[in-house]
Design a protein around this motif. Sequence first.
Motif, PDB file in Angstrom:
ATOM      1  N   VAL A  16       0.846  -1.209   0.000  1.00 40.45           N
ATOM      2  CA  VAL A  16       0.000   0.000   0.000  1.00 40.45           C
ATOM      3  C   VAL A  16       0.878   1.255   0.000  1.00 40.45           C
ATOM      4  N   LEU A  24      -4.028   0.298  -3.914  1.00 37.95           N
ATOM      5  CA  LEU A  24      -4.266  -0.797  -2.966  1.00 37.95           C
ATOM      6  C   LEU A  24      -4.741  -0.273  -1.622  1.00 37.95           C
ATOM      7  N   GLU A  25      -5.501  -1.097  -0.949  1.00 41.79           N
ATOM      8  CA  GLU A  25      -5.912  -0.738   0.401  1.00 41.79           C
ATOM      9  C   GLU A  25      -6.058  -2.003   1.233  1.00 41.79           C
ATOM     10  N   LEU A  26      -5.605  -1.891   2.483  1.00 38.74           N
ATOM     11  CA  LEU A  26      -5.732  -3.015   3.394  1.00 38.74           C
ATOM     12  C   LEU A  26      -6.957  -2.757   4.260  1.00 38.74           C
TER      13      LEU A  26
END
Lengths: 58, 398
Positions: A16, A24-26
């Motif tokens: 990320v 992107l993302e968590l």
Amino acid sequence: MLRINRDKCGYCGTCVAVCPEDALELIDAYLSLERDCIACGICARACPLGALEVVHEE
Amino acid sequence: MKNKYDMLVVGGGPAGALAAKTAAEAGNTVCLIEKRPAIGTPIRCAEGIGKECLFEFIQPDPRWISAEIERARLITPNGTSVSLEQENPGNVVGYILDRKIFDRELVWQAAEAGADVFVKTRATAPIMEGGAVRGAKVMATGSPADIRADVVLAADGTEAQFARWAGLDTTVPLREMMSCAQYLLTDIDIDAASTDFYLGNDVAPEGYLWVFPKGDRTANVGIGISGRKSRDGSRAKDYLDRFIAKNFPGGKTIEAIAGGVPVCQPLPCTVADGLMVIGDAARVVDPLTGGGIGNAMYTGKLAAQVASKCISAGDCSKAALMPYDTEWRASRMGKSLERNYRVKEFFITLNDKKLNVLADSVASVGLAEFSVSALIRELIKRNPRMLFELKALKDALQ
């Protein structure tokens, strides 16, 4: 496109922070491709576990 | 959950917790949100902290101290072990924490001071008005909500997306992202009072491998390598697995984690209108050691002190919040980040041969003061023939 191997992913978020596109993302413990990926491969390089792979489709 | 607070803190690590505690104690209404369902877990940390760094914020408690550290050993590519201790051996110079308990203690203190705390609640976007941050849109266990605040503190760690969404570039260049993996290994022979650092381009290219004790026969055994050295077959995990197969073949892994440690320079500016960035998100990790807990607590507390004044004065503009940025840069931490960045940039240029020479020269040195600058002064003193190469180091000290 980016292929995420969820059996390998340690949901750590290293990818990320290096993504130049903020793609992107968590989300909790789930790595999600939220925005457009440009297939630059930087995240795949940085991943400590080898969970990411850029796949070029014909 | 209310829809308006004086301060919203995004992230429940040490930076966010110290910020929330400090601001709540100053009489502000504070909301701290954490996207994970539990504070303190999963950890992404080797858990080491220097004694002074810790004491500045909290007194050690056996509930969250895993080990007391008396020395550091540097193990060079040729196998030389350089032991660094204070002049009086036996003195505690640092601790290995149990972050799962430690982080909870810090957040508990924030809650006790009056802060609201919500887990499994993540920020999805800043609320922006006229270019200023006025709160955050959040997803709270599946329910969307708006939380407005006079000031938002971004304490979201390595990922640092909140500040990014608000317009600050927090992207870490690949070469300055340490790609890390760590096992909590048990049933291994270690020195339970020593933090061991293994150096060398075959062991951990442009990084190091660590063995940090968590008890008599248990340790965090981990590694960080530069992102630019990371490739299929030679990733952090691959180097670590090879090291463990060789050095701790009987070890049992009871926890496996990964993570990224930014070792770049701090953000060019850590404030914006209605926004302050603290801890790892502000890129204030020590670029040489990778240590971030102490700096996170320091920036969290300082940011909340400055924010409290701004909230009272009714002005949380970038200009009003700027004293936070100015003060940490001028602080001991700010100076040390600057120096250690230059020291790190020097060390990653060394090949194994030079590393060996340098390490051999300081083998069995007793340092009056247990610090990076004391070690560098010794290195310069003992290697007159490497004067030219060491000039960069010498300059870094000034």
